[in-house]
Design a protein around this motif. Structure first.
Motif, mmCIF file in Angstrom:
data_model
loop_
_atom_site.group_PDB
_atom_site.id
_atom_site.type_symbol
_atom_site.label_atom_id
_atom_site.label_comp_id
_atom_site.label_asym_id
_atom_site.label_seq_id
_atom_site.Cartn_x
_atom_site.Cartn_y
_atom_site.Cartn_z
ATOM 1 N N THR A 1 35.321 18.412 52.412
ATOM 2 C CA THR A 1 36.376 17.668 51.725
ATOM 3 C C THR A 1 37.073 18.514 50.661
ATOM 4 N N LEU A 2 36.457 19.630 50.303
ATOM 5 C CA LEU A 2 37.087 20.482 49.287
ATOM 6 C C LEU A 2 38.294 21.193 49.908
ATOM 7 N N PRO A 3 39.280 21.504 49.106
ATOM 8 C CA PRO A 3 40.468 22.190 49.643
ATOM 9 C C PRO A 3 40.132 23.611 50.107
ATOM 10 N N SER A 4 38.939 24.074 49.763
ATOM 11 C CA SER A 4 38.560 25.440 50.132
ATOM 12 C C SER A 4 38.043 25.533 51.568
ATOM 13 N N GLU A 5 38.246 24.451 52.320
ATOM 14 C CA GLU A 5 37.659 24.379 53.656
ATOM 15 C C GLU A 5 38.086 25.545 54.548
ATOM 16 N N HIS A 6 39.302 26.043 54.314
ATOM 17 C CA HIS A 6 39.805 27.129 55.175
ATOM 18 C C HIS A 6 39.028 28.425 54.974
ATOM 19 N N TRP A 7 38.551 28.637 53.743
ATOM 20 C CA TRP A 7 37.811 29.878 53.472
ATOM 21 C C TRP A 7 36.309 29.666 53.638
ATOM 22 N N ILE A 8 35.840 28.530 53.069
ATOM 23 C CA ILE A 8 34.410 28.231 53.164
ATOM 24 C C ILE A 8 34.264 26.936 53.957
ATOM 25 N N PRO A 9 34.146 27.005 55.254
ATOM 26 C CA PRO A 9 33.968 25.768 56.026
ATOM 27 C C PRO A 9 32.572 25.200 55.787
ATOM 28 N N PRO A 10 32.392 23.906 56.067
ATOM 29 C CA PRO A 10 31.048 23.350 55.875
ATOM 30 C C PRO A 10 30.035 24.101 56.739
ATOM 31 N N PRO A 11 28.909 24.502 56.176
ATOM 32 C CA PRO A 11 27.937 25.320 56.936
ATOM 33 C C PRO A 11 27.397 24.605 58.170
ATOM 34 N N THR A 12 27.438 23.258 58.129
ATOM 35 C CA THR A 12 26.934 22.518 59.296
ATOM 36 C C THR A 12 27.880 22.644 60.489
ATOM 37 N N SER A 13 29.066 23.224 60.285
ATOM 38 C CA SER A 13 29.953 23.435 61.432
ATOM 39 C C SER A 13 29.661 24.789 62.078
ATOM 40 N N ASP A 14 28.544 25.381 61.700
ATOM 41 C CA ASP A 14 28.093 26.626 62.315
ATOM 42 C C ASP A 14 26.703 26.376 62.906
ATOM 43 N N VAL A 15 26.539 26.760 64.166
ATOM 44 C CA VAL A 15 25.241 26.500 64.805
ATOM 45 C C VAL A 15 24.106 27.255 64.135
ATOM 46 N N ASN A 16 24.429 28.280 63.379
ATOM 47 C CA ASN A 16 23.388 29.072 62.727
ATOM 48 C C ASN A 16 22.609 28.269 61.680
ATOM 49 N N LEU A 17 23.185 27.198 61.183
ATOM 50 C CA LEU A 17 22.431 26.338 60.263
ATOM 51 C C LEU A 17 21.760 25.183 61.004
ATOM 52 N N VAL A 18 22.480 24.598 61.955
ATOM 53 C CA VAL A 18 21.930 23.390 62.583
ATOM 54 C C VAL A 18 20.777 23.714 63.536
ATOM 55 N N TYR A 19 20.823 24.844 64.215
ATOM 56 C CA TYR A 19 19.708 25.196 65.105
ATOM 57 C C TYR A 19 18.385 25.315 64.349
ATOM 58 N N PRO A 20 18.331 26.115 63.296
ATOM 59 C CA PRO A 20 17.030 26.228 62.617
ATOM 60 C C PRO A 20 16.522 24.914 62.051
ATOM 61 N N MET A 21 17.452 24.072 61.576
ATOM 62 C CA MET A 21 16.998 22.778 61.033
ATOM 63 C C MET A 21 16.384 21.922 62.136
ATOM 64 N N ALA A 22 17.076 21.872 63.288
ATOM 65 C CA ALA A 22 16.555 21.086 64.408
ATOM 66 C C ALA A 22 15.230 21.676 64.899
ATOM 67 N N LEU A 23 15.177 23.008 64.926
ATOM 68 C CA LEU A 23 13.963 23.690 65.374
ATOM 69 C C LEU A 23 12.799 23.373 64.441
ATOM 70 N N LEU A 24 13.082 23.442 63.158
ATOM 71 C CA LEU A 24 12.042 23.141 62.175
ATOM 72 C C LEU A 24 11.498 21.726 62.388
ATOM 73 N N VAL A 25 12.432 20.785 62.592
ATOM 74 C CA VAL A 25 12.022 19.391 62.791
ATOM 75 C C VAL A 25 11.138 19.272 64.026
ATOM 76 N N ILE A 26 11.575 19.881 65.138
ATOM 77 C CA ILE A 26 10.818 19.751 66.393
ATOM 78 C C ILE A 26 9.435 20.391 66.263
ATOM 79 N N ILE A 27 9.378 21.558 65.645
ATOM 80 C CA ILE A 27 8.073 22.217 65.467
ATOM 81 C C ILE A 27 7.163 21.352 64.598
ATOM 82 N N TRP A 28 7.726 20.879 63.500
ATOM 83 C CA TRP A 28 6.951 20.058 62.559
ATOM 84 C C TRP A 28 6.435 18.792 63.256
#
Lengths: 244, 184
Positions: free
Chosen positions: A107-134
């Protein structure tokens, strides 16, 4: 045709990141910076709240954290009862707050430079992986490995491969990509709206950012709720135990 | 068409569904956040919630106790009120009875006093009457002698006719007494 031309001009670049190099490997700097910003916000707010946490008259922030914690504790109580593995409350609180903050960076106007990290699979994969392993570790510790994996063959042994694929591929992938897809699509929408003339741009932009906040909240909630559901399924509820 | 153009424009293409080394950095950051929450955020938060639950539980207990005490006090109050009312009724009845007794006593006293005063008055009247009668009797001889002298045109001796006059008066009184008895 118009869209094709615009795309060809490079106005909309889905999945393109500002990259750098770390140990000779490519890293998405915008994602890392976004994640760090979200981490600082989340930890800062959490620490600020925890330092002033009181049983007397709680601050608004504490009320929000308590509402989240109460909801998670309620879900755990309903699903797992006393069988809940240790640390699930903390994991779910962190997941929700962290994902929500990451999503709301959109929602910040800086979205063009710093997009939300959750729009990158590099963050969502490890989180999902952590959950599944746990989840699997908790299930094995609660039921024992034989019992836990033996559960895949019930009620029909020939369905075990499907169950296996569901457990170890479909679930982590869907958990990760649902979050990623929603937030990523939000970024693309902003880019598409950005192609409109400046004098009309602000109205759909404002409307979309508000809706995007709603999506961000919903996605954080879904991720947390599914995590809780997976845990419940893995360790089993108290009612199941009595039934056996 | 679009994808092709993009691919041409962008030069090297990366599949955005495939992670790169960023994943390692991201998981480290997330684990750090998780650790921070486990260490500094969740314990104080859950402690505050637990303490509040405990406080609320205690307050509920205290409230229940207070409600019980209130009920007991109300019962005691109603009981005392009922007792007080019954006592007040008894006292009022007694007071009424006392008042009646005093009234009766005073009335009897007054009646006695009235009777006494009347008796005294009557006795005094009788005494005065007797006195007047005696005085009149003493004078009436002289008067009747004088009157008879004037009627007869000669002097009548008072002393010689005294007995006649007295006898006449005595007869008169007897007649009156008989009349009075006849009236009764």
């Amino acid at each position: 045709m118009n869209v094709e031309v615009l795309a060809a001009e490079g106005e909309i670049k889905p999945g393109e990141h500002w990259t750098g190099s770390l140990f000779g490997l490519t890293v998405n700097l915008d994602t890392i910076i976004g994640t760090l910003i979200a981490a600082v916000i989340v930890c800062g707010l959490g620490y600020y709240m925890a330092r002033r946490a009181t049983k007397g008259r709680p601050s608004g922030l504490q009320v929000a954290f308590e509402a989240l914690t109460g909801w998670i504790q309620g879900q755990i109580r309903d699903g797992m009862g006393l069988r809940a593995p240790r640390g699930v409350v903390g994991l779910c609180i962190t997941l929700f707050v962290f994902i929500l903050t990451c999503n709301w960076l959109a929602t910040l106007p800086s979205e063009h430079w710093i997009p939300p990290p959750t729009s990158d699979v590099n963050l969502v994969y490890p989180m999902a992986l952590l959950v599944i392993i746990w989840v699997n570790v908790a299930g094995i510790r609660r039921k024992g490995a034989g019992n836990y994996f033996g559960h895949f063959t019930k009620p029909y042994a020939f369905l075990a491969p499907i169950e296996f694929i569901t457990q170890y591929f479909s679930r982590p992938l869907s958990l990760a990509l649902r979050l990623f897809g929603n937030i990523f699509a939000g970024g693309i929408m902003v880019a598409v709206i950005g192609l409109m003339p400046a004098y009309v741009l602000w109205a759909p932009e404002a409307a979309w950012k508000l809706f995007d906040m709603f999506i961000g909240g919903i996605q954080a909630l879904i991720f947390t709720l599914l995590t809780l559901i997976y845990f419940t399924e893995a360790v089993g509820s108290e009612a199941d135990e009595h039934a056996h | 068409m679009t994808t092709e153009v993009l691919a041409q424009e962008g030069g090297e293409t990366t599949n955005f569904l495939l992670p790169n080394f960023t994943i390692v950095v991201e998981i480290v950051i997330f684990l750090l956040v998780l650790f921070f929450f486990y260490r500094f955020v969740v314990p104080p938060l859950t402690k505050a919630m637990r303490e509040r639950d405990e406080m609320v539980r205690k307050q509920v207990e205290e409230r229940d106790k207070a409600v019980r005490t209130l009920h007991e006090a109300e019962e005691r109050y109603s009981k005392s009120l009922a007792e007080a009312r019954s006592e007040a009724t008894t006292i009022r009845d007694e007071a009424r009875a006392d008042a009646q007794k005093i009234r009766d006593g005073m009335r009897a006293e007054t009646d006695r006093e009235v009777a006494r005063l009347r008796a005294e008055g009557e006795a005094e009247l009788a005494a005065q009457r007797a006195q007047t009668a005696t005085a009149l009797r003493a004078e009436i001889g002289g008067l009747s002698s004088g009157l008879a002298s004037r009627v007869l045109g000669r002097q009548i001796d008072d002393g010689s006719h005294r007995a006649t006059v007295d006898r006449f008066l005595a007869e008169l009184e007897q007649g009156q007494a008989k009349d009075a008895e006849g009236v009764r």
